[in-house]
Design a protein around this motif. Structure first.
Motif, mmCIF file in Angstrom:
data_model
loop_
_atom_site.group_PDB
_atom_site.id
_atom_site.type_symbol
_atom_site.label_atom_id
_atom_site.label_comp_id
_atom_site.label_asym_id
_atom_site.label_seq_id
_atom_site.Cartn_x
_atom_site.Cartn_y
_atom_site.Cartn_z
ATOM 1 N N VAL A 194 -33.156 18.686 -47.991
ATOM 2 C CA VAL A 194 -33.741 18.767 -46.912
ATOM 3 C C VAL A 194 -33.553 20.237 -46.841
ATOM 4 O O VAL A 194 -32.797 20.904 -46.492
ATOM 5 N N SER A 195 -34.725 20.983 -46.690
ATOM 6 C CA SER A 195 -34.854 22.373 -46.736
ATOM 7 C C SER A 195 -34.604 22.876 -45.263
ATOM 8 O O SER A 195 -34.649 22.029 -44.435
ATOM 9 N N ASP A 196 -34.557 24.145 -45.138
ATOM 10 C CA ASP A 196 -34.420 24.759 -43.627
ATOM 11 C C ASP A 196 -35.611 24.396 -42.705
ATOM 12 O O ASP A 196 -35.541 24.366 -41.748
ATOM 13 N N GLN A 197 -36.817 23.934 -43.509
ATOM 14 C CA GLN A 197 -37.986 23.784 -42.996
ATOM 15 C C GLN A 197 -38.048 22.078 -42.605
ATOM 16 O O GLN A 197 -38.770 21.473 -41.811
ATOM 17 N N GLY A 198 -37.190 21.422 -43.195
ATOM 18 C CA GLY A 198 -37.510 19.861 -43.308
ATOM 19 C C GLY A 198 -36.594 19.414 -41.930
ATOM 20 O O GLY A 198 -35.566 19.785 -41.603
ATOM 21 N N ALA A 199 -37.262 17.916 -41.673
ATOM 22 C CA ALA A 199 -36.239 17.372 -40.511
ATOM 23 C C ALA A 199 -36.495 15.627 -40.748
ATOM 24 O O ALA A 199 -37.614 15.471 -41.157
ATOM 25 N N ILE A 200 -35.409 14.948 -40.517
ATOM 26 C CA ILE A 200 -35.571 13.759 -40.712
ATOM 27 C C ILE A 200 -34.918 13.006 -39.405
ATOM 28 O O ILE A 200 -33.876 13.527 -38.943
ATOM 29 N N ASN B 184 -30.075 21.554 -45.400
ATOM 30 C CA ASN B 184 -30.102 22.800 -44.953
ATOM 31 C C ASN B 184 -31.139 22.701 -43.671
ATOM 32 O O ASN B 184 -31.595 23.868 -43.183
ATOM 33 N N GLY B 185 -31.606 21.591 -43.175
ATOM 34 C CA GLY B 185 -32.544 21.366 -42.284
ATOM 35 C C GLY B 185 -31.865 20.622 -40.957
ATOM 36 O O GLY B 185 -30.607 20.624 -40.937
ATOM 37 N N CYS B 186 -32.683 19.844 -40.555
ATOM 38 C CA CYS B 186 -32.076 18.880 -39.280
ATOM 39 C C CYS B 186 -32.243 17.500 -39.631
ATOM 40 O O CYS B 186 -33.336 16.994 -39.951
ATOM 41 N N VAL B 187 -31.231 16.598 -39.569
ATOM 42 C CA VAL B 187 -31.054 15.318 -39.624
ATOM 43 C C VAL B 187 -30.597 14.846 -38.221
ATOM 44 O O VAL B 187 -29.519 14.997 -37.915
ATOM 45 N N THR B 188 -31.367 13.874 -37.834
ATOM 46 C CA THR B 188 -31.033 13.126 -36.552
ATOM 47 C C THR B 188 -30.703 11.734 -37.064
ATOM 48 O O THR B 188 -31.940 10.960 -36.989
ATOM 49 N N GLY B 189 -29.553 11.247 -37.242
ATOM 50 C CA GLY B 189 -29.239 10.032 -37.654
ATOM 51 C C GLY B 189 -28.129 9.989 -38.370
ATOM 52 O O GLY B 189 -27.393 10.948 -38.968
ATOM 53 N N ASP B 190 -27.423 9.074 -39.028
ATOM 54 C CA ASP B 190 -26.489 8.840 -39.908
ATOM 55 C C ASP B 190 -26.623 8.931 -41.456
ATOM 56 O O ASP B 190 -27.956 8.757 -41.661
#
Length: 144
Positions: A58-64, A76-82
């Motif tokens: 997950v790159s700095d531009q990526g989000a899940i 290196n991005g954002c993950v909202t979840g387990d």
């Protein structure tokens, strides 16, 4: 970051066969094999194919916004979840995880943040807890 040798303390070399580009937003669950580089956004669970040594980046531009599971994970991005990792997880300096992380091996760089529990999984039993639906944190994970 990547290693072609059989080093049990690093990410195994995998072919990043799939790319979700920065201007792509996927709504729904996503299952992948081999490797996936996430520069875009996914609202749904992202999982490596069970039984395979998959790699999610997950790159700095990526989000899940959903739960994540894979053999190796680099964030290196954002993950909202387990996040459940069968082997190795690396949280780079821009990583932001709003959820729990289940791992066998963990590397966390200065600047990475986790708002949740870090739980080491017993490698002998390979017990991975089942994951509930993604939590609602009330935080907008996309910043432009």
């Amino acid at each position: 970051m990547f290693s072609s040798k059989k080093d049990p303390h690093s990410v195994k070399l995998a072919k990043l066969a799939t790319l979700v580009a920065h201007n792509v937003h996927i709504s729904g669950d996503l299952e992948f094999s081999e490797g996936l580089r996430m520069d875009g956004q996914v609202t749904g669970n992202v999982a490596g194919r069970p039984g395979e040594e998959t790699l999610l980046v997950v790159s700095d531009q990526g989000a899940i916004r959903g739960n994540v599971s894979a053999y190796d994970v680099i964030i290196n991005g954002c993950v909202t979840g387990d996040v459940t990792v069968g082997h190795f997880v690396e949280l780079q300096s821009n990583a932001r995880v709003l959820g729990n992380i289940y791992y066998q091996q963990l590397r966390m760089d200065i600047g990475a943040t986790v708002e949740g529990k870090l739980t080491k999984i017993d490698s002998q039993s390979a017990h991975v807890p089942s994951l509930p639906a993604p939590p609602e944190y009330g935080v907008d994970y996309v910043t432009n």
